[in-house]
Design a protein around this motif. Structure first.
Motif, PDB file in Angstrom:
ATOM      1  N   ASN A  51      41.476  23.778  33.348  1.00 26.44           N
ATOM      2  CA  ASN A  51      40.544  24.879  33.578  1.00 26.44           C
ATOM      3  C   ASN A  51      41.357  26.137  33.828  1.00 26.44           C
ATOM      4  OD1 ASN A  51      38.695  26.791  34.561  1.00 26.44           O
ATOM      5  ND2 ASN A  51      37.318  25.171  35.213  1.00 26.44           N
ATOM      6  N   MET A  52      41.420  26.977  32.809  1.00 24.93           N
ATOM      7  CA  MET A  52      42.278  28.160  32.821  1.00 24.93           C
ATOM      8  C   MET A  52      41.862  29.191  33.873  1.00 24.93           C
ATOM      9  SD  MET A  52      43.609  30.150  29.476  1.00 24.93           S
ATOM     10  CE  MET A  52      44.084  28.617  28.689  1.00 24.93           C
ATOM     11  N   ILE A  53      40.662  29.102  34.359  1.00 23.71           N
ATOM     12  CA  ILE A  53      40.183  30.089  35.330  1.00 23.71           C
ATOM     13  C   ILE A  53      40.520  29.687  36.769  1.00 23.71           C
ATOM     14  CG2 ILE A  53      37.857  29.247  35.826  1.00 23.71           C
ATOM     15  CD1 ILE A  53      38.396  32.740  34.642  1.00 23.71           C
ATOM     16  N   LEU A  54      41.100  28.505  36.969  1.00 25.23           N
ATOM     17  CA  LEU A  54      41.405  28.020  38.320  1.00 25.23           C
ATOM     18  C   LEU A  54      42.345  28.949  39.076  1.00 25.23           C
ATOM     19  CD1 LEU A  54      41.262  25.853  40.541  1.00 25.23           C
ATOM     20  CD2 LEU A  54      43.220  24.768  39.446  1.00 25.23           C
ATOM     21  N   LEU A  55      43.473  29.294  38.501  1.00 22.20           N
ATOM     22  CA  LEU A  55      44.436  30.142  39.215  1.00 22.20           C
ATOM     23  C   LEU A  55      43.894  31.544  39.486  1.00 22.20           C
ATOM     24  CD1 LEU A  55      47.880  29.040  37.793  1.00 22.20           C
ATOM     25  CD2 LEU A  55      46.857  28.507  39.994  1.00 22.20           C
ATOM     26  N   PRO A  56      43.238  32.209  38.524  1.00 22.50           N
ATOM     27  CA  PRO A  56      42.628  33.505  38.859  1.00 22.50           C
ATOM     28  C   PRO A  56      41.580  33.381  39.974  1.00 22.50           C
ATOM     29  CG  PRO A  56      42.768  33.281  36.495  1.00 22.50           C
ATOM     30  CD  PRO A  56      43.160  31.948  37.082  1.00 22.50           C
ATOM     31  N   THR A  57      40.865  32.267  40.013  1.00 22.09           N
ATOM     32  CA  THR A  57      39.874  32.065  41.076  1.00 22.09           C
ATOM     33  C   THR A  57      40.557  31.938  42.430  1.00 22.09           C
ATOM     34  OG1 THR A  57      38.356  30.987  39.546  1.00 22.09           O
ATOM     35  CG2 THR A  57      38.009  30.569  41.896  1.00 22.09           C
ATOM     36  N   LEU A  58      41.638  31.181  42.495  1.00 23.74           N
ATOM     37  CA  LEU A  58      42.370  31.037  43.757  1.00 23.74           C
ATOM     38  C   LEU A  58      42.938  32.376  44.211  1.00 23.74           C
ATOM     39  CD1 LEU A  58      44.184  27.634  43.116  1.00 23.74           C
ATOM     40  CD2 LEU A  58      42.142  28.052  44.504  1.00 23.74           C
ATOM     41  N   ILE A  59      43.460  33.149  43.273  1.00 28.15           N
ATOM     42  CA  ILE A  59      43.990  34.479  43.602  1.00 28.15           C
ATOM     43  C   ILE A  59      42.853  35.386  44.089  1.00 28.15           C
ATOM     44  CG2 ILE A  59      45.030  36.570  42.619  1.00 28.15           C
ATOM     45  CD1 ILE A  59      46.634  34.619  40.778  1.00 28.15           C
ATOM     46  N   PHE A  60      41.712  35.324  43.416  1.00 30.31           N
ATOM     47  CA  PHE A  60      40.543  36.113  43.810  1.00 30.31           C
ATOM     48  C   PHE A  60      40.120  35.767  45.239  1.00 30.31           C
ATOM     49  CE2 PHE A  60      35.840  36.033  44.081  1.00 30.31           C
ATOM     50  CZ  PHE A  60      35.610  37.399  44.090  1.00 30.31           C
ATOM     51  N   LEU A  61      40.061  34.476  45.555  1.00 28.46           N
ATOM     52  CA  LEU A  61      39.663  34.065  46.899  1.00 28.46           C
ATOM     53  C   LEU A  61      40.669  34.530  47.949  1.00 28.46           C
ATOM     54  CD1 LEU A  61      38.312  30.486  46.100  1.00 28.46           C
ATOM     55  CD2 LEU A  61      36.990  32.542  46.663  1.00 28.46           C
ATOM     56  N   LEU A  62      41.941  34.503  47.606  1.00 25.70           N
ATOM     57  CA  LEU A  62      42.958  35.011  48.532  1.00 25.70           C
ATOM     58  C   LEU A  62      42.818  36.517  48.736  1.00 25.70           C
ATOM     59  CD1 LEU A  62      46.125  32.996  47.469  1.00 25.70           C
ATOM     60  CD2 LEU A  62      44.892  32.831  49.637  1.00 25.70           C
ATOM     61  N   LEU A  63      42.553  37.250  47.657  1.00 28.13           N
ATOM     62  CA  LEU A  63      42.371  38.698  47.758  1.00 28.13           C
ATOM     63  C   LEU A  63      41.201  39.059  48.669  1.00 28.13           C
ATOM     64  CD1 LEU A  63      42.974  40.061  44.144  1.00 28.13           C
ATOM     65  CD2 LEU A  63      44.253  40.641  46.211  1.00 28.13           C
ATOM     66  N   LEU A  64      40.139  38.270  48.610  1.00 31.70           N
ATOM     67  CA  LEU A  64      38.981  38.558  49.453  1.00 31.70           C
ATOM     68  C   LEU A  64      39.294  38.365  50.932  1.00 31.70           C
ATOM     69  CD1 LEU A  64      35.961  37.101  47.455  1.00 31.70           C
ATOM     70  CD2 LEU A  64      36.728  39.465  47.630  1.00 31.70           C
ATOM     71  N   GLN A  65      40.328  37.600  51.230  1.00 33.07           N
ATOM     72  CA  GLN A  65      40.715  37.364  52.626  1.00 33.07           C
ATOM     73  C   GLN A  65      41.646  38.446  53.173  1.00 33.07           C
ATOM     74  OE1 GLN A  65      39.155  34.904  54.273  1.00 33.07           O
ATOM     75  NE2 GLN A  65      38.104  34.626  52.327  1.00 33.07           N
ATOM     76  N   THR A  66      42.143  39.301  52.301  1.00 31.99           N
ATOM     77  CA  THR A  66      43.069  40.337  52.753  1.00 31.99           C
ATOM     78  C   THR A  66      42.314  41.515  53.336  1.00 31.99           C
ATOM     79  OG1 THR A  66      43.127  41.399  50.584  1.00 31.99           O
ATOM     80  CG2 THR A  66      44.792  39.707  51.009  1.00 31.99           C
ATOM     81  N   LYS A  67      43.041  42.379  54.015  1.00 32.49           N
ATOM     82  CA  LYS A  67      42.427  43.557  54.653  1.00 32.49           C
ATOM     83  C   LYS A  67      42.422  44.730  53.681  1.00 32.49           C
ATOM     84  CE  LYS A  67      43.601  42.204  59.296  1.00 32.49           C
ATOM     85  NZ  LYS A  67      44.214  42.536  60.562  1.00 32.49           N
ATOM     86  N   ILE A  68      41.499  44.681  52.736  1.00 34.60           N
ATOM     87  CA  ILE A  68      41.302  45.803  51.820  1.00 34.60           C
ATOM     88  C   ILE A  68      39.887  46.324  52.040  1.00 34.60           C
ATOM     89  CG2 ILE A  68      43.013  45.154  50.085  1.00 34.60           C
ATOM     90  CD1 ILE A  68      40.882  43.763  48.507  1.00 34.60           C
ATOM     91  N   ASP A  69      39.666  47.558  51.669  1.00 38.57           N
ATOM     92  CA  ASP A  69      38.362  48.170  51.955  1.00 38.57           C
ATOM     93  C   ASP A  69      37.243  47.528  51.129  1.00 38.57           C
ATOM     94  OD1 ASP A  69      37.716  50.326  49.565  1.00 38.57           O
ATOM     95  OD2 ASP A  69      39.871  50.026  49.880  1.00 38.57           O
ATOM     96  N   ALA A  70      36.026  47.717  51.610  1.00 45.50           N
ATOM     97  CA  ALA A  70      34.856  47.086  50.988  1.00 45.50           C
ATOM     98  C   ALA A  70      34.646  47.531  49.549  1.00 45.50           C
ATOM     99  CB  ALA A  70      33.608  47.388  51.818  1.00 45.50           C
ATOM    100  N   GLY A  71      34.930  48.794  49.247  1.00 44.34           N
ATOM    101  CA  GLY A  71      34.768  49.285  47.878  1.00 44.34           C
ATOM    102  C   GLY A  71      35.695  48.578  46.911  1.00 44.34           C
TER     103      GLY A  71
END
Length: 103
Positions: A51-71
């Motif tokens: 499933n080629m989308i697995l790694l981008p999904t894991l990266i996406f989930l990690l990004l959502l946990q970081t302290k970046i602004d809501a926008g």
């Protein structure tokens, strides 16, 4: 724990994809169980093939946990959503090179 200890390709209990069973089309998640199993066992290339989308999904989930602004999180989420939709469509096109996206 269950997935780490039970290969989805040989396990007796592994749920089937309801979307695939009903339509014979692959959803974006088809092959994720097999991909995660391979990923957990260190076989990253095989995980990507399942499933080629697995790694981008894991990266996406990690990004959502970081302290970046809501926008920024909103823009990342929208981009990820459209990437998933494109992947869903592309993996159901029965012509090379799209057939490489099948698990």
């Amino acid at each position: 724990y269950y997935l780490y200890n039970n290969d989805p390709e040989t396990a007796k209990f592994m749920p089937k994809c309801l979307f695939y069973e009903a339509s014979a089309l692959l959803c974006p998640g088809c092959g994720t169980g097999r991909a995660l199993y391979k990923f957990l066992h260190g076989d990253i290339l095989c995980a990507i093939k399942r499933n080629m989308i697995l790694l981008p999904t894991l990266i996406f989930l990690l990004l959502l946990q970081t302290k970046i602004d809501a926008g920024t999180k909103r823009r990342i989420s929208k981009s990820f959503f459209f990437m998933i939709i494109g992947y869903w469509i592309a993996r159901n096109i029965p012509v090379y090179p799209f057939t490489l996206l099948r698990p």
